[in-house]
Design a protein around this motif. Structure first.
Motif, PDB file in Angstrom:
ATOM      1  N   ARG A   1      53.682  37.483  44.549  1.00 44.83           N
ATOM      2  CA  ARG A   1      54.089  36.178  44.073  1.00 44.83           C
ATOM      3  C   ARG A   1      53.901  36.167  42.559  1.00 44.83           C
ATOM      4  N   THR A   2      54.371  35.147  41.908  1.00 48.61           N
ATOM      5  CA  THR A   2      54.248  35.084  40.448  1.00 48.61           C
ATOM      6  C   THR A   2      52.869  34.541  40.057  1.00 48.61           C
ATOM      7  N   PHE A   3      52.577  34.634  38.771  1.00 46.65           N
ATOM      8  CA  PHE A   3      51.334  34.066  38.262  1.00 46.65           C
ATOM      9  C   PHE A   3      51.299  32.557  38.445  1.00 46.65           C
ATOM     10  N   GLY A   4      52.466  31.931  38.490  1.00 46.00           N
ATOM     11  CA  GLY A   4      52.510  30.486  38.499  1.00 46.00           C
ATOM     12  C   GLY A   4      52.202  29.941  37.113  1.00 46.00           C
ATOM     13  N   THR A   5      52.057  28.650  37.014  1.00 47.85           N
ATOM     14  CA  THR A   5      51.820  28.026  35.710  1.00 47.85           C
ATOM     15  C   THR A   5      50.327  27.888  35.451  1.00 47.85           C
ATOM     16  N   TYR A   6      49.635  29.013  35.556  1.00 42.76           N
ATOM     17  CA  TYR A   6      48.187  29.019  35.398  1.00 42.76           C
ATOM     18  C   TYR A   6      47.781  29.921  34.241  1.00 42.76           C
ATOM     19  N   PHE A   7      46.615  29.627  33.701  1.00 39.84           N
ATOM     20  CA  PHE A   7      46.017  30.557  32.762  1.00 39.84           C
ATOM     21  C   PHE A   7      45.760  31.894  33.480  1.00 39.84           C
ATOM     22  N   MET A   8      45.911  32.972  32.719  1.00 41.36           N
ATOM     23  CA  MET A   8      45.498  34.296  33.174  1.00 41.36           C
ATOM     24  C   MET A   8      44.390  34.773  32.250  1.00 41.36           C
ATOM     25  N   GLY A   9      43.451  35.521  32.822  1.00 40.60           N
ATOM     26  CA  GLY A   9      42.326  35.960  32.013  1.00 40.60           C
ATOM     27  C   GLY A   9      42.007  37.432  32.201  1.00 40.60           C
ATOM     28  N   TRP A  10      41.270  37.943  31.243  1.00 38.79           N
ATOM     29  CA  TRP A  10      40.690  39.277  31.335  1.00 38.79           C
ATOM     30  C   TRP A  10      39.169  39.131  31.289  1.00 38.79           C
ATOM     31  N   PHE A  11      38.511  39.860  32.147  1.00 37.09           N
ATOM     32  CA  PHE A  11      37.058  39.932  32.180  1.00 37.09           C
ATOM     33  C   PHE A  11      36.655  41.400  32.101  1.00 37.09           C
ATOM     34  N   ARG A  12      35.378  41.626  31.854  1.00 42.40           N
ATOM     35  CA  ARG A  12      34.887  42.999  31.879  1.00 42.40           C
ATOM     36  C   ARG A  12      33.452  43.021  32.412  1.00 42.40           C
ATOM     37  N   GLN A  13      33.100  44.161  32.972  1.00 42.60           N
ATOM     38  CA  GLN A  13      31.757  44.319  33.509  1.00 42.60           C
ATOM     39  C   GLN A  13      31.235  45.703  33.147  1.00 42.60           C
ATOM     40  N   ALA A  14      30.173  45.714  32.365  1.00 43.63           N
ATOM     41  CA  ALA A  14      29.506  46.959  31.998  1.00 43.63           C
ATOM     42  C   ALA A  14      28.439  47.268  33.039  1.00 43.63           C
ATOM     43  N   PRO A  15      28.045  48.527  33.154  1.00 44.84           N
ATOM     44  CA  PRO A  15      27.032  48.898  34.146  1.00 44.84           C
ATOM     45  C   PRO A  15      25.754  48.096  33.968  1.00 44.84           C
ATOM     46  N   GLY A  16      25.269  47.516  35.053  1.00 45.90           N
ATOM     47  CA  GLY A  16      24.025  46.763  35.029  1.00 45.90           C
ATOM     48  C   GLY A  16      24.126  45.384  34.407  1.00 45.90           C
ATOM     49  N   LYS A  17      25.337  44.958  34.090  1.00 44.74           N
ATOM     50  CA  LYS A  17      25.504  43.656  33.444  1.00 44.74           C
ATOM     51  C   LYS A  17      26.401  42.754  34.275  1.00 44.74           C
ATOM     52  N   GLU A  18      26.329  41.458  33.965  1.00 46.37           N
ATOM     53  CA  GLU A  18      27.190  40.497  34.624  1.00 46.37           C
ATOM     54  C   GLU A  18      28.631  40.652  34.124  1.00 46.37           C
ATOM     55  N   ARG A  19      29.567  40.262  34.980  1.00 47.81           N
ATOM     56  CA  ARG A  19      30.961  40.229  34.547  1.00 47.81           C
ATOM     57  C   ARG A  19      31.112  39.133  33.508  1.00 47.81           C
ATOM     58  N   GLU A  20      31.788  39.432  32.410  1.00 47.17           N
ATOM     59  CA  GLU A  20      31.906  38.463  31.332  1.00 47.17           C
ATOM     60  C   GLU A  20      33.362  38.229  30.932  1.00 47.17           C
ATOM     61  N   PHE A  21      33.593  37.038  30.450  1.00 43.80           N
ATOM     62  CA  PHE A  21      34.912  36.623  29.982  1.00 43.80           C
ATOM     63  C   PHE A  21      35.276  37.401  28.720  1.00 43.80           C
ATOM     64  N   VAL A  22      36.543  37.799  28.633  1.00 45.13           N
ATOM     65  CA  VAL A  22      37.046  38.484  27.446  1.00 45.13           C
ATOM     66  C   VAL A  22      38.114  37.645  26.755  1.00 45.13           C
TER      67      VAL A  22
END
Length: 126
Positions: free
Chosen positions: A27-48
């Motif tokens: 399906r399409t993304f729709g009319t929503y924000f899209m985001g990128w996150f990242r997670q380093a070893p031993g760390k929480e996933r964080e917003f990019v």
């Protein structure tokens, strides 16, 4: 069901560049924000970064501002992350995700995103 697949990760030296891409299927993304996150070893996933449906509004974590650029092509159902001047601290698994509901300002909490890709590894060597 929206499926997201990231690509473009790899190994790069500090100061180098990579371009990540996230492709949607089902399906399409729709009319929503899209985001990128990242997670380093031993760390929480964080917003990019995040981008509005039109692409006219973008948000970045302070740690990547001025170095990363998020963009989207709704016709192709893709969201890209251009990463320049990479640092070893940027090493992580990078995920794209869709915000679960319409917001004026996108949340930076992963809990507010409902569809996720499997991630792509980015490793920056010093």
């Amino acid at each position: 069901q929206l499926q997201l697949v990231e690509s473009g990760g790899g190994l790069v030296q500090a100061g180098g560049s990579l371009r990540l891409s996230c492709a949607a299927s089902g399906r399409t993304f729709g009319t929503y924000f899209m985001g990128w996150f990242r997670q380093a070893p031993g760390k929480e996933r964080e917003f990019v970064a995040a981008i509005s449906w039109s692409g006219g509004t973008t948000y970045y974590a302070d740690s990547v501002k001025g170095r990363f650029t998020i963009s989207r092509d709704n016709a192709k159902n893709t969201v890209d992350l251009q990463m320049n001047s990479l640092k070893p601290l940027d090493t992580a698994v990078y995920y794209c995700a869709r915000l679960s509901r319409r917001m004026v300002v996108p949340s930076r909490s992963q809990r507010e995103y409902d569809f996720w890709g499997q991630g792509t590894q980015v490793t920056v060597s010093s």
